[in-house]
Design a protein around this motif. Structure first.
Motif, PDB file in Angstrom:
ATOM      1  N   GLY A   1      -2.051  -2.884   6.314  1.00 57.42           N
ATOM      2  CA  GLY A   1      -2.569  -2.261   5.060  1.00 57.42           C
ATOM      3  C   GLY A   1      -3.877  -2.005   5.167  1.00 57.42           C
ATOM      4  N   GLU A   2      -4.789  -2.841   5.490  1.00 58.35           N
ATOM      5  CA  GLU A   2      -5.969  -2.431   5.678  1.00 58.35           C
ATOM      6  C   GLU A   2      -6.494  -1.292   6.691  1.00 58.35           C
ATOM      7  OE1 GLU A   2     -10.098  -4.428   7.360  1.00 58.35           O
ATOM      8  OE2 GLU A   2      -8.864  -5.709   6.214  1.00 58.35           O
ATOM      9  N   LYS A   3      -5.731  -1.079   7.723  1.00 56.87           N
ATOM     10  CA  LYS A   3      -5.918   0.039   8.489  1.00 56.87           C
ATOM     11  C   LYS A   3      -5.320   1.181   7.869  1.00 56.87           C
ATOM     12  CE  LYS A   3      -5.864  -2.699  12.788  1.00 56.87           C
ATOM     13  NZ  LYS A   3      -4.876  -2.654  14.151  1.00 56.87           N
ATOM     14  N   ILE A   4      -4.399   0.971   7.253  1.00 54.74           N
ATOM     15  CA  ILE A   4      -3.856   2.375   6.538  1.00 54.74           C
ATOM     16  C   ILE A   4      -4.738   2.832   5.419  1.00 54.74           C
ATOM     17  CG2 ILE A   4      -2.049   3.065   4.905  1.00 54.74           C
ATOM     18  CD1 ILE A   4      -0.626   2.949   7.442  1.00 54.74           C
ATOM     19  N   GLN A   5      -5.079   2.050   4.690  1.00 51.49           N
ATOM     20  CA  GLN A   5      -6.237   2.320   3.365  1.00 51.49           C
ATOM     21  C   GLN A   5      -7.406   3.088   4.078  1.00 51.49           C
ATOM     22  OE1 GLN A   5      -6.339  -1.395   1.649  1.00 51.49           O
ATOM     23  NE2 GLN A   5      -5.386  -0.549  -0.159  1.00 51.49           N
ATOM     24  N   ARG A   6      -7.893   2.321   5.406  1.00 54.75           N
ATOM     25  CA  ARG A   6      -9.181   3.081   5.936  1.00 54.75           C
ATOM     26  C   ARG A   6      -8.854   4.454   6.356  1.00 54.75           C
ATOM     27  NH1 ARG A   6     -10.344  -1.852   8.497  1.00 54.75           N
ATOM     28  NH2 ARG A   6      -9.426  -1.055  10.462  1.00 54.75           N
ATOM     29  N   ALA A   7      -7.605   4.566   7.036  1.00 55.60           N
ATOM     30  CA  ALA A   7      -7.236   5.744   7.791  1.00 55.60           C
ATOM     31  C   ALA A   7      -7.036   7.038   6.498  1.00 55.60           C
ATOM     32  CB  ALA A   7      -5.902   5.797   8.613  1.00 55.60           C
ATOM     33  N   LYS A   8      -6.671   6.726   5.476  1.00 56.16           N
ATOM     34  CA  LYS A   8      -6.480   7.509   4.540  1.00 56.16           C
ATOM     35  C   LYS A   8      -7.758   8.074   3.820  1.00 56.16           C
ATOM     36  CE  LYS A   8      -3.958   6.365   1.021  1.00 56.16           C
ATOM     37  NZ  LYS A   8      -3.159   5.578   0.084  1.00 56.16           N
ATOM     38  N   LYS A   9      -8.781   7.414   4.193  1.00 57.48           N
ATOM     39  CA  LYS A   9      -9.934   7.829   3.606  1.00 57.48           C
ATOM     40  C   LYS A   9     -10.798   9.004   4.439  1.00 57.48           C
ATOM     41  CE  LYS A   9     -11.405   3.705   1.481  1.00 57.48           C
ATOM     42  NZ  LYS A   9     -12.052   2.449   1.403  1.00 57.48           N
TER      43      LYS A   9
ATOM     44  N   VAL B   1       0.719  -1.144   0.120  1.00 60.67           N
ATOM     45  CA  VAL B   1       0.240  -0.085   0.123  1.00 60.67           C
ATOM     46  C   VAL B   1       0.862   1.202  -0.011  1.00 60.67           C
ATOM     47  CG1 VAL B   1      -1.701   1.420   1.397  1.00 60.67           C
ATOM     48  CG2 VAL B   1      -1.901  -1.134   1.086  1.00 60.67           C
ATOM     49  N   LEU B   2       1.836   1.199   0.810  1.00 63.34           N
ATOM     50  CA  LEU B   2       2.669   2.507   0.876  1.00 63.34           C
ATOM     51  C   LEU B   2       3.702   2.762  -0.126  1.00 63.34           C
ATOM     52  CD1 LEU B   2       3.366   2.366   5.023  1.00 63.34           C
ATOM     53  CD2 LEU B   2       1.822   3.837   3.654  1.00 63.34           C
ATOM     54  N   VAL B   3       4.113   1.855  -0.836  1.00 63.48           N
ATOM     55  CA  VAL B   3       5.021   1.705  -1.914  1.00 63.48           C
ATOM     56  C   VAL B   3       4.255   2.112  -3.013  1.00 63.48           C
ATOM     57  CG1 VAL B   3       6.256   0.424  -3.589  1.00 63.48           C
ATOM     58  CG2 VAL B   3       6.769   0.238  -1.213  1.00 63.48           C
TER      59      VAL B   3
ATOM     60  N   VAL C   1      -0.436  10.875   7.803  1.00 58.99           N
ATOM     61  CA  VAL C   1      -1.494  10.759   8.931  1.00 58.99           C
ATOM     62  C   VAL C   1      -1.616   9.257   9.031  1.00 58.99           C
ATOM     63  CG1 VAL C   1      -3.864  11.124   9.617  1.00 58.99           C
ATOM     64  CG2 VAL C   1      -2.456  13.018   8.600  1.00 58.99           C
ATOM     65  N   ALA C   2      -1.736   8.493   7.824  1.00 64.96           N
ATOM     66  CA  ALA C   2      -2.033   7.127   8.000  1.00 64.96           C
ATOM     67  C   ALA C   2      -0.633   6.393   8.664  1.00 64.96           C
ATOM     68  CB  ALA C   2      -2.512   6.454   6.653  1.00 64.96           C
ATOM     69  N   GLU C   3       0.308   6.840   8.209  1.00 69.86           N
ATOM     70  CA  GLU C   3       1.491   6.047   8.508  1.00 69.86           C
ATOM     71  C   GLU C   3       1.738   6.520  10.140  1.00 69.86           C
ATOM     72  OE1 GLU C   3       4.887   5.848   5.027  1.00 69.86           O
ATOM     73  OE2 GLU C   3       4.705   7.629   6.295  1.00 69.86           O
ATOM     74  N   GLU C   4       1.371   7.539  10.674  1.00 74.22           N
ATOM     75  CA  GLU C   4       1.489   8.090  11.947  1.00 74.22           C
ATOM     76  C   GLU C   4       0.680   7.370  12.900  1.00 74.22           C
ATOM     77  OE1 GLU C   4       1.200  12.325  11.942  1.00 74.22           O
ATOM     78  OE2 GLU C   4       3.117  12.386  10.756  1.00 74.22           O
ATOM     79  N   ALA C   5      -0.733   7.013  12.442  1.00 76.22           N
ATOM     80  CA  ALA C   5      -1.736   6.291  13.125  1.00 76.22           C
ATOM     81  C   ALA C   5      -1.302   4.732  13.371  1.00 76.22           C
ATOM     82  CB  ALA C   5      -3.084   6.542  12.548  1.00 76.22           C
ATOM     83  N   TYR C   6      -0.815   4.285  12.375  1.00 72.36           N
ATOM     84  CA  TYR C   6      -0.702   2.720  12.207  1.00 72.36           C
ATOM     85  C   TYR C   6       0.757   2.146  12.110  1.00 72.36           C
ATOM     86  CZ  TYR C   6      -5.687   2.918  12.535  1.00 72.36           C
ATOM     87  OH  TYR C   6      -6.957   3.421  12.912  1.00 72.36           O
TER      88      TYR C   6
END
Length: 186
Positions: free
Chosen positions: A139-147, A10-12, A52-57
């Protein structure tokens, strides 16, 4: 339905999308038009959501699972803070401002170094420390957080849980409303 991506995938993918936008901006260097402004706005939006997603998870997972993870996460957070200050400055500039292109160049250099650090050091260490299931869950948490993440830089906002997880969705909602009202990130 496609197979769930792990956090590194996801991040790459995010890194490659931002690098594509950087390349397009570099081809526009010296231009002062609306297309430059819109692309610069889109870069900031994507970078803020990603950070923000990286910082959260991501960084909490690095602290928990990766040997020596605390100083590694602290270093990445410091890089985020520096880039966020640069994005805040960039957000205040127009493409015809004298400081616009030097600030954009600084942001690109900061992000490119950050991406190298993550991809060459942090991600391999995270893959070694976590199971595939943990990586996919992240990966799922990151995708959710980005939304729900903010779309504008907030340099003074908290960057560590639990405060960032509590405040980011509200700031994200306000940012997205402002974006709609101003036409930012069209």
């Amino acid at each position: 339905m496609s197979e769930q991506q792990d956090v590194v995938e996801v991040l790459v993918t995010d890194h490659r999308e931002v690098e594509e936008m950087f390349g397009e901006l570099e081809r526009m260097t010296g231009r002062y038009d609306e297309k430059v402004k819109l692309l610069a706005e889109q870069v900031v939006i994507e970078l803020v959501r990603h950070a923000v997603a990286e910082e959260a998870y991501l960084y909490p997972a690095v602290r928990e699972h990766v040997p020596g993870g605390d100083p590694l996460a602290d270093k990445e957070l410091a890089e985020h803070a520096e880039a966020e200050r640069t994005m805040k400055k960039l957000e205040e500039l127009q493409p015809d401002d004298e400081a616009f292109w030097p600030t954009m160049d600084r942001l690109m250099a900061e992000i490119r170094q950050h991406v190298r650090d993550e991809e060459n050091d942090l991600f391999p260490r995270l893959r070694q420390a976590c199971s595939e299931e943990q990586l996919k869950e992240l990966g799922e948490k990151i995708q959710r957080a980005k939304k729900t993440a903010p779309t504008r830089p907030h340099p003074s906002a908290p960057d560590k849980p639990p405060a960032n997880k509590l405040l980011a969705p509200g700031a994200g909602l306000v940012d997205r409303l402002r974006d709609v009202l101003t036409g930012r990130g069209r």
